[in-house]
Design a protein around this motif. Structure first.
Motif, mmCIF file in Angstrom:
data_model
loop_
_atom_site.group_PDB
_atom_site.id
_atom_site.type_symbol
_atom_site.label_atom_id
_atom_site.label_comp_id
_atom_site.label_asym_id
_atom_site.label_seq_id
_atom_site.Cartn_x
_atom_site.Cartn_y
_atom_site.Cartn_z
ATOM 1 N N ASN C 74 68.020 28.474 31.835
ATOM 2 C CA ASN C 74 68.795 28.597 33.069
ATOM 3 C C ASN C 74 70.124 29.320 32.872
ATOM 4 O O ASN C 74 71.018 29.237 33.712
ATOM 5 N N LEU C 75 70.251 30.057 31.767
ATOM 6 C CA LEU C 75 71.499 30.799 31.557
ATOM 7 C C LEU C 75 71.460 32.124 32.317
ATOM 8 O O LEU C 75 70.483 32.864 32.251
ATOM 9 N N VAL C 76 72.544 32.362 33.045
ATOM 10 C CA VAL C 76 72.680 33.644 33.748
ATOM 11 C C VAL C 76 74.053 34.215 33.443
ATOM 12 O O VAL C 76 74.958 33.502 33.009
ATOM 13 N N THR C 77 74.205 35.484 33.648
ATOM 14 C CA THR C 77 75.462 36.131 33.274
ATOM 15 C C THR C 77 76.604 35.752 34.218
ATOM 16 O O THR C 77 76.391 35.515 35.415
ATOM 17 N N GLY C 78 77.810 35.707 33.646
ATOM 18 C CA GLY C 78 79.004 35.360 34.423
ATOM 19 C C GLY C 78 79.733 36.576 34.955
ATOM 20 O O GLY C 78 80.785 36.450 35.568
ATOM 21 N N GLY C 101 60.806 38.994 36.995
ATOM 22 C CA GLY C 101 60.449 37.580 37.088
ATOM 23 C C GLY C 101 61.214 36.718 36.104
ATOM 24 O O GLY C 101 60.827 35.584 35.824
ATOM 25 N N LEU C 103 65.264 35.456 34.456
ATOM 26 C CA LEU C 103 66.685 35.352 34.761
ATOM 27 C C LEU C 103 67.528 36.241 33.856
ATOM 28 O O LEU C 103 68.679 36.516 34.156
ATOM 29 N N GLY C 134 76.162 38.925 27.341
ATOM 30 C CA GLY C 134 76.513 37.593 26.863
ATOM 31 C C GLY C 134 75.356 36.613 26.861
ATOM 32 O O GLY C 134 75.256 35.766 25.971
ATOM 33 N N VAL C 135 74.456 36.726 27.838
ATOM 34 C CA VAL C 135 73.362 35.762 27.907
ATOM 35 C C VAL C 135 72.338 36.016 26.795
ATOM 36 O O VAL C 135 71.904 35.084 26.123
ATOM 37 N N HIS D 314 78.343 33.477 30.040
ATOM 38 C CA HIS D 314 77.148 32.959 30.697
ATOM 39 C C HIS D 314 77.502 31.761 31.553
ATOM 40 O O HIS D 314 78.493 31.072 31.339
ATOM 41 N N GLU D 315 76.655 31.559 32.511
ATOM 42 C CA GLU D 315 76.798 30.408 33.386
ATOM 43 C C GLU D 315 75.453 29.721 33.420
ATOM 44 O O GLU D 315 74.427 30.321 33.126
ATOM 45 N N GLU D 316 75.464 28.432 33.760
ATOM 46 C CA GLU D 316 74.188 27.740 33.911
ATOM 47 C C GLU D 316 73.791 27.808 35.378
ATOM 48 O O GLU D 316 74.581 27.494 36.263
ATOM 49 N N MET D 317 72.580 28.206 35.624
ATOM 50 C CA MET D 317 72.094 28.238 37.003
ATOM 51 C C MET D 317 71.299 26.974 37.253
ATOM 52 O O MET D 317 70.529 26.536 36.398
ATOM 53 N N LEU D 319 68.356 25.250 38.243
ATOM 54 C CA LEU D 319 67.022 25.828 38.319
ATOM 55 C C LEU D 319 66.397 25.548 39.681
ATOM 56 O O LEU D 319 66.361 24.431 40.154
ATOM 57 N N ARG D 321 63.053 26.953 41.679
ATOM 58 C CA ARG D 321 61.865 27.780 41.519
ATOM 59 C C ARG D 321 61.895 28.996 42.446
ATOM 60 O O ARG D 321 61.508 30.098 42.068
ATOM 61 N N ALA D 323 64.306 30.770 43.397
ATOM 62 C CA ALA D 323 65.197 31.846 42.956
ATOM 63 C C ALA D 323 64.554 32.736 41.909
ATOM 64 O O ALA D 323 65.058 33.798 41.590
ATOM 65 N N ARG D 324 63.482 32.293 41.296
ATOM 66 C CA ARG D 324 62.860 33.085 40.242
ATOM 67 C C ARG D 324 61.769 33.952 40.812
ATOM 68 O O ARG D 324 60.831 34.316 40.210
#
Ligand SMILES: [Zn+2]
Ligand SMILES: [Zn+2]
Lengths: 324, 291, 291, 324
Positions: C74-78, C101, C103, C134-135, D314-317, D319, D321, D323-324
């Motif tokens: 669940n890591l996405v870029t900031g 498909g 992240l 970064g991710v 980085h950020e935590e999203m 989760l 489903r 969004a993917r």
């Protein structure tokens, strides 16, 4: 021309004749068994006559016999051999084959100097003469062997390191010097097989180890007889004399304590029964490894150090000013 | 050159050349030079700067501050192959002794260089072309081992045609023997500095010669692995300009620096002083096994 | 290809291509291939053997025996530079998510390969050209650190144009960050095997890509440091035949082996099985800091 | 053409005029001091006007200013610098200078990327773009630094690693990858100075360390603005825009925690007072080393690891489903 190929011609002809008779015997329902027996006896005595008392120069040619098993003939009989390529810097050198395999279930890294079987392959393999990048590929494999605690198995068969412009430019001396030092301190067992020609520093570049096995008719020399004759007498045609003086046979080197084991060959040389010779070499390696694997790293390294430390030939002279 | 130091006087007079040559011809510029002038100039041609080969004792006098404590000085070869060709090996080495004034192709011992205590081995081309047989291998090994015990840097000045033919595989094995000693020495964090002088080829370049932490080449020295003749015979093509010279090796990344003889002592002392200077952290040095 | 494994089904359906293309043209032989045929052949041209790029999930399905436990999923870029050119960076990555498909440009996790437990990271060119920001750096680092804790080998399949421009120096610093993790991992005596697939250039080849103990290249992959365009602009001369292909690199000694996609799993398993096989001595492995 | 060279022309002309007046003032015994004072004031305000608010693109040109101090200008101000050459494998690369010296009495190994001052030297030095053999020479020096317990001091000033056929053939990527890993684990302090252009992986190849000092007007970028524009928009003429977006100035990088210290430059840039800048950089290095030398190796390595470990974005999203 290889002098052994010449010498063994009558024997090969006789053997062909025997084979012919055997075939006749089977297909023609005529009984040639007495003739075959007589010819077989003749063949045995001819073989003994030809090969029973080879000169060092003939031994050199036996070691260079065009049908003698080459490094890859041994390596391909290990289980699951996979080749690893490249020095990661310049070029993959086909004269020095590297990879990993299993010897009787023991995972080992493998290095071998590989000659060609024909002109084309010999050009590709530089006649088994490695360039610096070959030795540097070997160094990379040595470091992997140490990192992952796998013994190293090497097969030496080279006239020497490649003598050429590029090889000198890229530091042939440095590459070999690095390997010899690296092997001296490598924290994993090293078993070396001298299977054909052990040519000078080029051989030693993958030839320092804990157990040095040498095939009976392999040679191992400070320089090829041709080079030695050229160095000593500026006359490479005196190679036969050099071969005689250099003490390059397995018997000589076992006596000097430079090789630890001589693996016997069939009468006439390894090429007369390659499968048997390959088996014998790998069996010797397995026995040696089995012993070495039981040693602790410090023991192993001390033993290796002492092994080479004691090879010498010096005497103390009573100091006498006049003699100087 | 500085006045003859004590240790050199103790060794006795320098050998006299067999013929009573008074001068030498510079192979580089053709200048005819009186030998005593040449000796006074550290055997460097006063006209073109060509470096003539330097006998081991002269090299030691050039580098050492003063005294030199020799080790292994009475080792002589045991003729392991009972070698005899035109002339028996024992007779050849007897001739080399007369010619070089030395018992073997290397002189090893301890001295200081600009007050830095070091072990120093110097090879001499006048003895069997500086080739390495059992005695050279033994003396290099003894030197490196003793440097390890004394915790001092080791310096080796090479000049050699390689392994010695007349000792066969005993000669070749000295590459492995000396390399074992160098390997252990290096693991103690002590420096080996090698100075490659004319010529350094074959087994000596392929062992301790190129195992130095810093490798210095003397100006104009021929350095390589294979000899020119062997290369000529193999490739049968013209060799490039300056092939296998110290300067060629520098360009090809093989040596750290090329230094003129007149600057050699200062350059060596600078390298040694730097390498042994107190730096970061305690180098993890195992205690010596024996004093 | 094997039936869709559970973990892949859990992730949901594969993204549908934006246009409803039914076939692709092989860039190597010009053959027109139905996409479902291509997918059934592991995206290898049935006519000439050309290897099309493989999405990360397909690659995992190809290599893993069955289940795949993802980490950092669940890591996405900031968006550290608050980057915006024609399109804001956040919009670009949103598009990449739809297209790929995924992240981010790497999927990392744990699985077995022929029953050997490993950590596996797979990059995907469909997300920002597989670039490392970064991710990607964080996920590679997490993967390597977790492999160290679990004492399992690490395998990374690269496909990347290098560091990600839109994260500027944060992107470049991921080379140092991931290399730090690889360095510590290697000191434990555990193997890193990298598989370089089309294309692997720039910051990814110049960090973990070429830091593998064994480096495998996939047939036909473009691999190098500088991009062809940059080289063209600098040297303005014709590039050699096959320049920067996997096969070119093999010849130049840069990779251990070139392997076809159909043989990749077996080749990887062989390497892993060998490297972790019980050998000589106990490798001096420090205990993990945490479980 | 360098935009800063253009910008600063009126200032240089004004300064030349002031110099001329000063000389007249001394030789002609006419009092121009009032004029000189006025012109000096004008010069100060002109300088502030020109340099007070440079755009990132102008900053790029300031970092590439033809008179900006180069790596060797710093290195030669260390005590007793001696150059060490060669990678021991292929070639000595003049684009990457290596050696040893003393910084305020502390023995250090030194590495620097060296551009040329003129076309001839630039060709010799490949414009400061190292080949693999340059990075391999650097690796050799790094290992020496570790072996002999000497800190490593590096000076980064390169448009990037050399992009060419030979460089690719000899493994530019492998060489840089090896160095970055080596520096990550090197058991001796490393102080890095970004003094001119920090170009991409080519800079990082000698740029991983414990303390990263950056000159105020140096730049450090994931890719040169030209390359970035080409990569992003396939249009290298958009370099100015790329320079603006890439956040490549010392202020940006200090804010990101990527550089640890910004060393100020005089108004107008380092080339306006090279001696002072060189002193300031070496003083900063000495301070940094002093601190680092007091750390134990394990502390040092943990600190280095954490330094890079935390650089990210980085950020935590949550989760989801859909969004993917
Ligand atoms: Zn002269
Ligand atoms: Zn096709």
């Amino acid at each position: 021309m290889n002098v052994i190929v010449e010498l063994e011609k009558p024997l090969l002809e006789l053997e062909a004749k025997i084979e012919g008779l055997k075939k006749l015997n089977e297909t023609q329902r005529v009984d040639f068994s007495a003739e075959i027996r007589a010819l077989n006896e003749k063949a045995v005595s001819l073989e003994a006559e030809i090969f029973g008392n080879l000169t060092p120069w003939q031994r050199v040619h036996l070691a260079r016999h065009p049908r003698r098993p080459l490094a890859m003939d041994y390596i391909s009989k290990l289980d699951g051999f996979v080749e690893l390529h490249g020095d990661r810097s310049y070029r993959d050198d086909p004269a020095l084959v590297a990879g990993y395999a299993y010897l009787r279930g023991v995972p080992v890294f493998v290095l071998g100097q590989q000659k060609g079987r024909d002109t084309k392959e010999n050009l590709y393999r530089s006649f088994g003469m490695a360039h610096p990048e070959g030795y540097r590929k070997a160094a990379r494999i040595m470091r992997l062997a140490e990192k992952f605690g796998k013994p190293l198995l090497t097969f030496v068969d080279t006239p020497g390191a490649y003598p050429g412009i590029g090889a000198e430019e890229r530091g042939q001396a440095e590459a070999i010097a690095t390997n010899i030092k690296l092997m001296a301190g490598l924290r994993t067992p090293i078993v070396v097989n001298i299977v054909g020609e052990g040519g000078s520093g080029g051989a030693l570049g993958i030839g320092v180890g804990d157990h040095i096995a040498m095939l009976q008719h392999a040679i191992y020399s400070v320089a090829s007889p041709e080079a030695a004759a050229s160095i000593l007498w500026r006359d490479s045609t005196k190679a036969e004399e050099a071969a005689m003086r250099l003490r390059l046979t397995s018997e000589d080197l076992f006596e000097f304590g430079i090789v630890d084991e001589v693996v016997p060959e069939p009468m006439g040389g390894a090429h007369r029964d390659p499968a048997k010779v390959v088996d014998a070499v790998l069996a010797a390696d397995a026995r040696a490894l089995d012993k070495l694997m039981s040693l602790k790293p410090e023991q192993l390294l001390d033993r290796r150090y002492e092994k080479y430390r004691k090879i010498g030939a010096h005497e103390e002279m009573v100091l006498d000013r006049a003699a100087r | 050159m500085t006045p003859t130091p004590n240790w050199l006087r103790r060794r006795g007079a320098k050998p006299q050349p067999a013929d009573d040559k008074l001068w030498e011809i510079c192979p580089s510029c053709g200048e005819r030079i009186y030998i005593k002038d040449l000796d006074a100039q550290q055997r460097v041609c006063p006209k073109c700067g060509h470096h003539f080969r330097l006998p081991a004792l002269d090299r030691i006098a050039l580098l050492a501050d003063g005294d030199f404590d020799e080790i292994g000085e009475n080792l002589v070869t045991g003729d392991p192959l009972q070698w005899s060709d035109r002339v028996p090996y024992r007779e050849k080495t007897q001739g080399d002794r007369t010619k070089s004034g030395l018992l073997e192709a290397i002189v090893a011992g301890f001295c200081t260089v600009e007050q830095i205590p070091i072990g120093l081995g110097v090879m001499d081309f006048n003895f069997r072309g500086g080739t390495m047989g059992g005695v050279v291998g033994e003396k290099v090994t003894l030197l490196v081992e003793e440097c390890a015990r004394r915790r001092v840097p080791c310096v080796i000045v090479t000049s050699s045609g390689g392994a010695r033919m007349e000792e066969g595989m005993i000669g070749l094995m000295q590459l492995a023997k000396t390399s074992g000693a160098v390997e252990r020495f290096g693991a103690l964090g002590l420096p080996l500095v090698t100075i490659l002088t004319d010529p350094t080829t074959g087994g000596v370049s392929a062992s301790f010669g190129f195992q130095g932490d810093v490798v210095i080449a003397e100006s104009g020295a021929a350095i390589g692995f294979a000899g020119r003749r062997v290369i000529d015979q193999t490739i049968r093509q013209k060799l490039p300009e300056g092939f296998q010279t110290a300067e060629f090796l520098l360009e090809h990344g093989q040596v750290d620096m090329v230094v003129r003889r007149s600057d050699m002592k200062a350059a060596l002392a600078s390298v040694l002083r730097f390498l042994i200077a107190k730096g970061y952290g305690a180098v993890d040095v195992a205690r010596p096994k024996s004093a």
